[in-house]
Design an enzyme around this catalytic site. Structure first.
Site, PDB file in Angstrom:
ATOM      1  N   ARG A  40      11.636  -2.802  10.366  1.00 12.76           N
ATOM      2  CA  ARG A  40      10.636  -2.501  11.516  1.00 12.76           C
ATOM      3  C   ARG A  40      10.069  -3.113  12.751  1.00 12.76           C
ATOM      4  O   ARG A  40      10.152  -4.206  12.863  1.00 12.76           O
ATOM      5  CB  ARG A  40       9.910  -1.330  10.808  1.00 12.76           C
ATOM      6  CG  ARG A  40       8.973  -0.278   9.980  1.00 12.76           C
ATOM      7  CD  ARG A  40       7.926  -0.313   9.051  1.00 12.76           C
ATOM      8  NE  ARG A  40       6.785  -0.700   9.701  1.00 12.76           N
ATOM      9  CZ  ARG A  40       5.650  -0.675   9.106  1.00 12.76           C
ATOM     10  NH1 ARG A  40       5.798   0.213   7.908  1.00 12.76           N
ATOM     11  NH2 ARG A  40       4.445  -1.494   9.691  1.00 12.76           N
ATOM     12  N   LYS A  82       0.738  -0.888   0.180  1.00  8.44           N
ATOM     13  CA  LYS A  82      -0.505  -0.012   0.074  1.00  8.44           C
ATOM     14  C   LYS A  82       0.404   1.262   0.059  1.00  8.44           C
ATOM     15  O   LYS A  82       0.445   2.093  -1.249  1.00  8.44           O
ATOM     16  CB  LYS A  82      -0.993  -0.333   0.852  1.00  8.44           C
ATOM     17  CG  LYS A  82      -2.162  -1.095   1.330  1.00  8.44           C
ATOM     18  CD  LYS A  82      -2.796  -1.227   1.929  1.00  8.44           C
ATOM     19  CE  LYS A  82      -1.858  -0.995   3.754  1.00  8.44           C
ATOM     20  NZ  LYS A  82      -1.572  -2.024   4.339  1.00  8.44           N
ATOM     21  N   ARG A 107      -0.129  -9.243  13.036  1.00  6.68           N
ATOM     22  CA  ARG A 107      -1.106  -8.060  12.732  1.00  6.68           C
ATOM     23  C   ARG A 107      -1.814  -8.692  11.198  1.00  6.68           C
ATOM     24  O   ARG A 107      -2.781  -8.125  11.029  1.00  6.68           O
ATOM     25  CB  ARG A 107       0.329  -7.315  12.064  1.00  6.68           C
ATOM     26  CG  ARG A 107       0.632  -6.516  12.314  1.00  6.68           C
ATOM     27  CD  ARG A 107       1.999  -5.805  12.007  1.00  6.68           C
ATOM     28  NE  ARG A 107       1.863  -4.963  10.738  1.00  6.68           N
ATOM     29  CZ  ARG A 107       3.265  -4.526  10.010  1.00  6.68           C
ATOM     30  NH1 ARG A 107       4.126  -5.653  10.677  1.00  6.68           N
ATOM     31  NH2 ARG A 107       2.918  -4.015   9.130  1.00  6.68           N
ATOM     32  N   ARG A 160      11.546  -6.495   4.275  1.00  8.17           N
ATOM     33  CA  ARG A 160      11.840  -4.554   3.868  1.00  8.17           C
ATOM     34  C   ARG A 160      12.912  -4.287   5.501  1.00  8.17           C
ATOM     35  O   ARG A 160      12.995  -4.676   5.985  1.00  8.17           O
ATOM     36  CB  ARG A 160      10.246  -4.541   5.114  1.00  8.17           C
ATOM     37  CG  ARG A 160      10.022  -2.856   5.019  1.00  8.17           C
ATOM     38  CD  ARG A 160       8.745  -2.914   4.851  1.00  8.17           C
ATOM     39  NE  ARG A 160       7.947  -2.645   6.174  1.00  8.17           N
ATOM     40  CZ  ARG A 160       6.560  -2.775   6.291  1.00  8.17           C
ATOM     41  NH1 ARG A 160       5.757  -1.617   4.713  1.00  8.17           N
ATOM     42  NH2 ARG A 160       5.999  -3.651   7.140  1.00  8.17           N
ATOM     43  N   ARG A 216      -9.621   1.418   8.680  1.00 11.25           N
ATOM     44  CA  ARG A 216      -8.850   0.122   9.273  1.00 11.25           C
ATOM     45  C   ARG A 216     -10.253  -0.704  10.149  1.00 11.25           C
ATOM     46  O   ARG A 216      -9.258  -1.815  10.250  1.00 11.25           O
ATOM     47  CB  ARG A 216      -6.914   0.103  10.168  1.00 11.25           C
ATOM     48  CG  ARG A 216      -6.511  -0.218   9.648  1.00 11.25           C
ATOM     49  CD  ARG A 216      -5.290  -0.548  10.675  1.00 11.25           C
ATOM     50  NE  ARG A 216      -4.199  -1.085  10.144  1.00 11.25           N
ATOM     51  CZ  ARG A 216      -3.207  -0.503   9.422  1.00 11.25           C
ATOM     52  NH1 ARG A 216      -3.622   0.392   9.349  1.00 11.25           N
ATOM     53  NH2 ARG A 216      -1.908  -0.713   8.996  1.00 11.25           N
TER      54      ARG A 216
HETATM   55  P1  AP5 Z   1       4.769  -1.910   1.959  1.00  9.97           P
HETATM   56  O1  AP5 Z   1       4.242  -1.013   0.616  1.00  9.97           O
HETATM   57  O2  AP5 Z   1       5.580  -1.325   2.901  1.00  9.97           O
HETATM   58  O3  AP5 Z   1       3.652  -2.378   2.387  1.00  9.97           O
HETATM   59  P2  AP5 Z   1       2.518  -1.411   3.145  1.00  9.97           P
HETATM   60  O4  AP5 Z   1       0.489  -2.023   2.464  1.00  9.97           O
HETATM   61  O5  AP5 Z   1       2.449  -0.275   3.439  1.00  9.97           O
HETATM   62  O6  AP5 Z   1       2.739  -2.202   4.545  1.00  9.97           O
HETATM   63  P3  AP5 Z   1       2.799  -1.809   5.856  1.00  9.97           P
HETATM   64  O7  AP5 Z   1       3.387  -2.872   6.777  1.00  9.97           O
HETATM   65  O8  AP5 Z   1       3.072  -0.947   5.966  1.00  9.97           O
HETATM   66  O9  AP5 Z   1       1.167  -1.407   6.408  1.00  9.97           O
HETATM   67  P4  AP5 Z   1       0.356  -2.139   7.737  1.00  9.97           P
HETATM   68  O10 AP5 Z   1      -0.506  -1.648   7.386  1.00  9.97           O
HETATM   69  O11 AP5 Z   1       0.278  -2.756   8.330  1.00  9.97           O
HETATM   70  O12 AP5 Z   1       1.510  -0.660   8.623  1.00  9.97           O
HETATM   71  P5  AP5 Z   1       0.792   0.533   9.172  1.00  9.97           P
HETATM   72  O13 AP5 Z   1       2.478   1.484   8.818  1.00  9.97           O
HETATM   73  O14 AP5 Z   1      -0.402   1.094   7.748  1.00  9.97           O
HETATM   74  O15 AP5 Z   1       5.765  -2.678   1.404  1.00  9.97           O
HETATM   75  C1  AP5 Z   1       5.735  -3.985   1.838  1.00  9.97           C
HETATM   76  C2  AP5 Z   1       7.404  -4.389   1.521  1.00  9.97           C
HETATM   77  O16 AP5 Z   1       7.205  -5.160   0.258  1.00  9.97           O
HETATM   78  C3  AP5 Z   1       8.633  -3.406   0.870  1.00  9.97           C
HETATM   79  O17 AP5 Z   1       9.580  -3.542   1.443  1.00  9.97           O
HETATM   80  C4  AP5 Z   1       8.121  -3.078  -0.396  1.00  9.97           C
HETATM   81  O18 AP5 Z   1       9.568  -2.733  -0.844  1.00  9.97           O
HETATM   82  C5  AP5 Z   1       7.817  -4.716  -0.565  1.00  9.97           C
HETATM   83  N1  AP5 Z   1       7.142  -4.712  -1.498  1.00  9.97           N
HETATM   84  C6  AP5 Z   1       6.082  -3.974  -2.393  1.00  9.97           C
HETATM   85  N2  AP5 Z   1       5.308  -4.299  -3.650  1.00  9.97           N
HETATM   86  C7  AP5 Z   1       6.256  -5.318  -3.840  1.00  9.97           C
HETATM   87  C8  AP5 Z   1       5.885  -6.142  -4.912  1.00  9.97           C
HETATM   88  N3  AP5 Z   1       5.010  -5.780  -5.563  1.00  9.97           N
HETATM   89  N4  AP5 Z   1       6.756  -6.752  -5.072  1.00  9.97           N
HETATM   90  C9  AP5 Z   1       7.745  -7.642  -3.838  1.00  9.97           C
HETATM   91  N5  AP5 Z   1       7.561  -6.978  -3.256  1.00  9.97           N
HETATM   92  C10 AP5 Z   1       7.064  -5.437  -2.630  1.00  9.97           C
HETATM   93  O19 AP5 Z   1       0.254   0.488  10.098  1.00  9.97           O
HETATM   94  C11 AP5 Z   1       1.831  -0.169  11.307  1.00  9.97           C
HETATM   95  C12 AP5 Z   1       1.233   0.182  12.841  1.00  9.97           C
HETATM   96  O20 AP5 Z   1       0.040   1.565  13.243  1.00  9.97           O
HETATM   97  C13 AP5 Z   1      -0.651  -1.254  12.754  1.00  9.97           C
HETATM   98  O21 AP5 Z   1       0.159  -1.988  13.036  1.00  9.97           O
HETATM   99  C14 AP5 Z   1      -1.602  -0.119  13.807  1.00  9.97           C
HETATM  100  O22 AP5 Z   1      -0.657  -0.892  15.064  1.00  9.97           O
HETATM  101  C15 AP5 Z   1      -1.134   0.802  13.709  1.00  9.97           C
HETATM  102  N6  AP5 Z   1      -1.900   1.964  12.974  1.00  9.97           N
HETATM  103  C16 AP5 Z   1      -1.599   2.445  11.494  1.00  9.97           C
HETATM  104  N7  AP5 Z   1      -3.203   3.080  11.199  1.00  9.97           N
HETATM  105  C17 AP5 Z   1      -4.085   2.674  11.854  1.00  9.97           C
HETATM  106  C18 AP5 Z   1      -5.663   3.543  12.022  1.00  9.97           C
HETATM  107  N8  AP5 Z   1      -5.702   3.171  10.637  1.00  9.97           N
HETATM  108  N9  AP5 Z   1      -6.307   2.204  12.685  1.00  9.97           N
HETATM  109  C19 AP5 Z   1      -5.304   1.882  14.226  1.00  9.97           C
HETATM  110  N10 AP5 Z   1      -4.155   1.472  14.124  1.00  9.97           N
HETATM  111  C20 AP5 Z   1      -3.486   1.701  12.738  1.00  9.97           C
END
Ligand code: AP5
Ligand code: ZN
Length: 214
Positions: free
Chosen positions: A160, A13, A171, A127, A88
């Site tokens: 991370r 994402k 997660r 990552r 979410r």
């Molecule tokens: P990447 O693009 O980083 O994936 P992502 O979907 O953004 O993953 P995140 O882990 O950031 O999502 P998340 O939703 O768990 O975390 P968030 O920060 O929102 O890609 C992942 C890896 O794969 C990278 O290394 C990339 O290079 C690689 N990649 C990408 N595309 C690829 C492809 N096509 N082929 C191969 N490799 C690829 O949230 C973190 C925490 O914050 C949550 O757990 C929660 O505790 C809190 N939080 C955040 N938002 C909320 C909310 N709205 N409500 C409650 N808690 C929240």
């Protein structure tokens, strides 16, 4: 253009949201990035969020909703925005719908990046995130030019805290229980587009561009 990114943790994402934001010149609003910036700055919000994030749990809705609703009302969002990591939960989606209804607007695209759980663990383990600017890399799929050094700002790249395998499993469970129901929620609004997220980053981006017509 008002876009929501849906998909499991690690589905890509953030990677795609940054590319769309650059192309369409709209802000990329990542709640995860906002929390991580607050943790780095040692704010009260950061301290509260860290306990949940490190356990792979969701931060409570009341700490998230107002923050996003305020953010999308800022001047730079008048032409649109990309929400990454929000909503979410169903209550978060309802808070967003209500805030937009109040100004007679609605979301236009929910881009659901679909990646099976078995691919996710491998993606998370590889990552690396920059401690300086937050740019993300993958040791295999998107390596930096110099190992463990950010191409953008030269700072160190680290795993991370919440990308350790045991936290990733939690997660994923949280995603299936609390976030996946949002696909149905936005299906009812007729705005869901599902993209095969197992393709290369460029192929995923190309599919998204076709959907958005940009
Ligand atoms: P990447 O693009 O980083 O994936 P992502 O979907 O953004 O993953 P995140 O882990 O950031 O999502 P998340 O939703 O768990 O975390 P968030 O920060 O929102 O890609 C992942 C890896 O794969 C990278 O290394 C990339 O290079 C690689 N990649 C990408 N595309 C690829 C492809 N096509 N082929 C191969 N490799 C690829 O949230 C973190 C925490 O914050 C949550 O757990 C929660 O505790 C809190 N939080 C955040 N938002 C909320 C909310 N709205 N409500 C409650 N808690 C929240
Ligand atoms: Zn950097």
């Amino acid at each position: 253009m008002k876009i929501i990114m849906l998909g499991a943790p690690g589905a890509g994402k953030g990677t795609q949201a940054k590319k769309i934001a650059d192309l369409c010149k709209v802000p990329h609003i990542s709640t995860g990035d906002i929390f991580r910036a607050n943790i780095k700055q040692g704010t009260e919000l950061g301290k509260k969020a860290k306990t949940y994030m490190d356990a792979g749990e969701l931060v409570p809705d009341e700490l998230v909703c107002d923050l996003v609703v305020d953010r999308i009302q800022q001047d730079d969002c008048t032409e649109g925005f990309i929400l990454d990591g929000f909503p979410r939960t169903i209550p978060q989606a309802e808070a967003l719908t209500n805030a937009l209804n109040a100004i007679e607007q609605k979301m236009e695209y929910a881009l659901n990046i679909d990646v099976p759980d078995e691919n996710i663990i491998h993606r998370m383990a590889g990552r690396r995130a920059c401690v300086g600017c937050g740019a993300t890399y993958h040791v295999e799929f998107n390596p930096p030019k110099v190992q463990d050094v950010c191409d953008v700002c030269g700072e160190a790249l680290v795993l991370r805290d919440d990308d350790k395998p045991e936290t990733v499993m939690n997660r994923l469970n949280v995603y299936h229980e609390q976030t996946k129901p949002l696909i149905d929620y936005y299906e009812k609004q007729g705005i869901v587009h599902t993209i095969d997220g197992t393709q290369t980053m460029d192929q995923v981006f190309s599919d998204i561009r076709k959907i958005l017509g940009v």
